[in-house]
Design a protein around this motif. Structure first.
Motif, PDB file in Angstrom:
ATOM      1  N   MET A  68       3.794   3.721   9.632  1.00  0.00           N
ATOM      2  CA  MET A  68       3.936   2.339   9.193  1.00  0.00           C
ATOM      3  C   MET A  68       2.639   1.555   9.422  1.00  0.00           C
ATOM      4  O   MET A  68       2.156   0.843   8.533  1.00  0.00           O
ATOM      5  N   PHE A  69       2.052   1.741  10.600  1.00  0.00           N
ATOM      6  CA  PHE A  69       0.820   1.012  10.880  1.00  0.00           C
ATOM      7  C   PHE A  69      -0.352   1.527  10.052  1.00  0.00           C
ATOM      8  O   PHE A  69      -1.221   0.749   9.638  1.00  0.00           O
ATOM      9  N   LEU A  70      -0.371   2.821   9.755  1.00  0.00           N
ATOM     10  CA  LEU A  70      -1.405   3.343   8.853  1.00  0.00           C
ATOM     11  C   LEU A  70      -1.229   2.770   7.445  1.00  0.00           C
ATOM     12  O   LEU A  70      -2.213   2.454   6.763  1.00  0.00           O
ATOM     13  N   SER A  71       0.019   2.622   7.022  1.00  0.00           N
ATOM     14  CA  SER A  71       0.283   2.036   5.708  1.00  0.00           C
ATOM     15  C   SER A  71      -0.149   0.577   5.669  1.00  0.00           C
ATOM     16  O   SER A  71      -0.723   0.113   4.669  1.00  0.00           O
ATOM     17  N   TRP A  76      -4.017  -3.479   3.940  1.00  0.00           N
ATOM     18  CA  TRP A  76      -5.004  -4.501   4.270  1.00  0.00           C
ATOM     19  C   TRP A  76      -6.387  -4.108   3.743  1.00  0.00           C
ATOM     20  O   TRP A  76      -7.104  -4.924   3.164  1.00  0.00           O
ATOM     21  N   GLY A  77      -6.757  -2.821   3.955  1.00  0.00           N
ATOM     22  CA  GLY A  77      -8.075  -2.362   3.486  1.00  0.00           C
ATOM     23  C   GLY A  77      -8.198  -2.439   1.972  1.00  0.00           C
ATOM     24  O   GLY A  77      -9.226  -2.910   1.444  1.00  0.00           O
ATOM     25  N   ILE A  78      -7.193  -1.980   1.248  1.00  0.00           N
ATOM     26  CA  ILE A  78      -7.235  -2.049  -0.218  1.00  0.00           C
ATOM     27  C   ILE A  78      -7.172  -3.505  -0.665  1.00  0.00           C
ATOM     28  O   ILE A  78      -7.767  -3.892  -1.671  1.00  0.00           O
ATOM     29  N   GLY A  79      -6.460  -4.338   0.132  1.00  0.00           N
ATOM     30  CA  GLY A  79      -6.341  -5.756  -0.189  1.00  0.00           C
ATOM     31  C   GLY A  79      -7.676  -6.475  -0.177  1.00  0.00           C
ATOM     32  O   GLY A  79      -7.858  -7.464  -0.893  1.00  0.00           O
ATOM     33  N   LEU A  80      -8.630  -5.991   0.598  1.00  0.00           N
ATOM     34  CA  LEU A  80      -9.961  -6.611   0.600  1.00  0.00           C
ATOM     35  C   LEU A  80     -10.664  -6.406  -0.736  1.00  0.00           C
ATOM     36  O   LEU A  80     -11.508  -7.212  -1.134  1.00  0.00           O
ATOM     37  N   LEU A  81     -10.303  -5.331  -1.456  1.00  0.00           N
ATOM     38  CA  LEU A  81     -10.932  -5.043  -2.745  1.00  0.00           C
ATOM     39  C   LEU A  81     -10.140  -5.598  -3.927  1.00  0.00           C
ATOM     40  O   LEU A  81     -10.745  -6.061  -4.913  1.00  0.00           O
ATOM     41  N   THR A  82      -8.803  -5.557  -3.856  1.00  0.00           N
ATOM     42  CA  THR A  82      -7.993  -5.901  -5.027  1.00  0.00           C
ATOM     43  C   THR A  82      -7.098  -7.117  -4.827  1.00  0.00           C
ATOM     44  O   THR A  82      -6.529  -7.603  -5.785  1.00  0.00           O
ATOM     45  N   ASN A  84      -4.006  -8.818  -1.948  1.00  0.00           N
ATOM     46  CA  ASN A  84      -2.869  -8.312  -1.182  1.00  0.00           C
ATOM     47  C   ASN A  84      -1.694  -7.850  -2.056  1.00  0.00           C
ATOM     48  O   ASN A  84      -1.031  -6.873  -1.727  1.00  0.00           O
ATOM     49  N   VAL A  85      -1.417  -8.546  -3.141  1.00  0.00           N
ATOM     50  CA  VAL A  85      -0.279  -8.169  -3.980  1.00  0.00           C
ATOM     51  C   VAL A  85      -0.519  -6.791  -4.595  1.00  0.00           C
ATOM     52  O   VAL A  85       0.340  -5.908  -4.546  1.00  0.00           O
ATOM     53  N   TRP A  86      -1.698  -6.598  -5.196  1.00  0.00           N
ATOM     54  CA  TRP A  86      -2.002  -5.311  -5.823  1.00  0.00           C
ATOM     55  C   TRP A  86      -2.091  -4.182  -4.788  1.00  0.00           C
ATOM     56  O   TRP A  86      -1.632  -3.061  -5.043  1.00  0.00           O
ATOM     57  N   SER A  87      -2.643  -4.472  -3.629  1.00  0.00           N
ATOM     58  CA  SER A  87      -2.761  -3.415  -2.617  1.00  0.00           C
ATOM     59  C   SER A  87      -1.377  -2.999  -2.101  1.00  0.00           C
ATOM     60  O   SER A  87      -1.132  -1.816  -1.849  1.00  0.00           O
ATOM     61  N   ALA A  88      -0.448  -3.976  -1.977  1.00  0.00           N
ATOM     62  CA  ALA A  88       0.911  -3.642  -1.557  1.00  0.00           C
ATOM     63  C   ALA A  88       1.583  -2.758  -2.604  1.00  0.00           C
ATOM     64  O   ALA A  88       2.270  -1.777  -2.272  1.00  0.00           O
ATOM     65  N   LEU A  89       1.387  -3.066  -3.871  1.00  0.00           N
ATOM     66  CA  LEU A  89       1.955  -2.251  -4.945  1.00  0.00           C
ATOM     67  C   LEU A  89       1.356  -0.841  -4.944  1.00  0.00           C
ATOM     68  O   LEU A  89       2.078   0.146  -5.152  1.00  0.00           O
ATOM     69  N   ILE A  90       0.066  -0.741  -4.725  1.00  0.00           N
ATOM     70  CA  ILE A  90      -0.587   0.575  -4.702  1.00  0.00           C
ATOM     71  C   ILE A  90      -0.020   1.434  -3.563  1.00  0.00           C
ATOM     72  O   ILE A  90       0.340   2.599  -3.769  1.00  0.00           O
ATOM     73  N   VAL A  91       0.094   0.867  -2.372  1.00  0.00           N
ATOM     74  CA  VAL A  91       0.637   1.614  -1.230  1.00  0.00           C
ATOM     75  C   VAL A  91       2.096   1.982  -1.490  1.00  0.00           C
ATOM     76  O   VAL A  91       2.527   3.115  -1.214  1.00  0.00           O
TER      77      VAL A  91
END
Length: 137
Positions: A68-71, A76-82, A84-91
């Motif tokens: 869960m914490f890795l997810s 958060w890491g992907i959210g810096l690029l795209t 938060n909404v898109w990074s949550a969808l990607i994960v």
């Protein structure tokens, strides 16, 4: 000719019925003792299995929390690029794909379960073993 009767050196004279009764009692005692031994062994094994299952349960909870914490970190890491909404969808999509693959593999494993065909075959043969030669005709 038959051998002559030789009395018991201890002076005991028991009938065949008494001897069979003693044998029956001894066999009954033996079975009871074997059942008690099996209960004791299974009880000890069950306690160890319970402890092992508890440890596996704890490991599962710890593994879930780590995942869960890795997810969250990936989100958060992907959210810096795209964002938060898109990074949550990607994960979420990645976890959906993993869940689908695991479900398909699990279904395949369950479909391959054959049960205990050898045991079932043996159990079908047991009544045959008790039939007399006249019953088999």
């Amino acid at each position: 000719m038959t051998d002559p009767y030789v009395p018991d050196p201890n002076g005991r004279t028991e009938s065949l019925g008494q001897l069979l009764g003693e044998v029956s009692k001894d066999i009954s005692t033996l079975f009871r003792q074997e059942v008690e031994l099996a209960k004791a062994e299974l009880s000890e094994s069950a306690k160890k299995a319970g402890k092992g299952a508890g440890m596996f349960g704890g490991a599962g909870v710890a593994g879930f929390l780590a995942l869960m914490f890795l997810s969250i970190a990936a989100w958060w890491g992907i959210g810096l690029l795209t964002g938060n909404v898109w990074s949550a969808l990607i994960v979420a999509v990645i976890w959906g794909i993993i869940a689908g693959i695991l479900a398909m593999r699990g279904k395949k494993e369950v479909d391959e379960i054959t049960g205990a065909p050898k045991t079932a075959d043996t159990l079908k043969k047991v009544p045959e073993a008790f039939k007399t030669s006249e019953d088999k005709r």
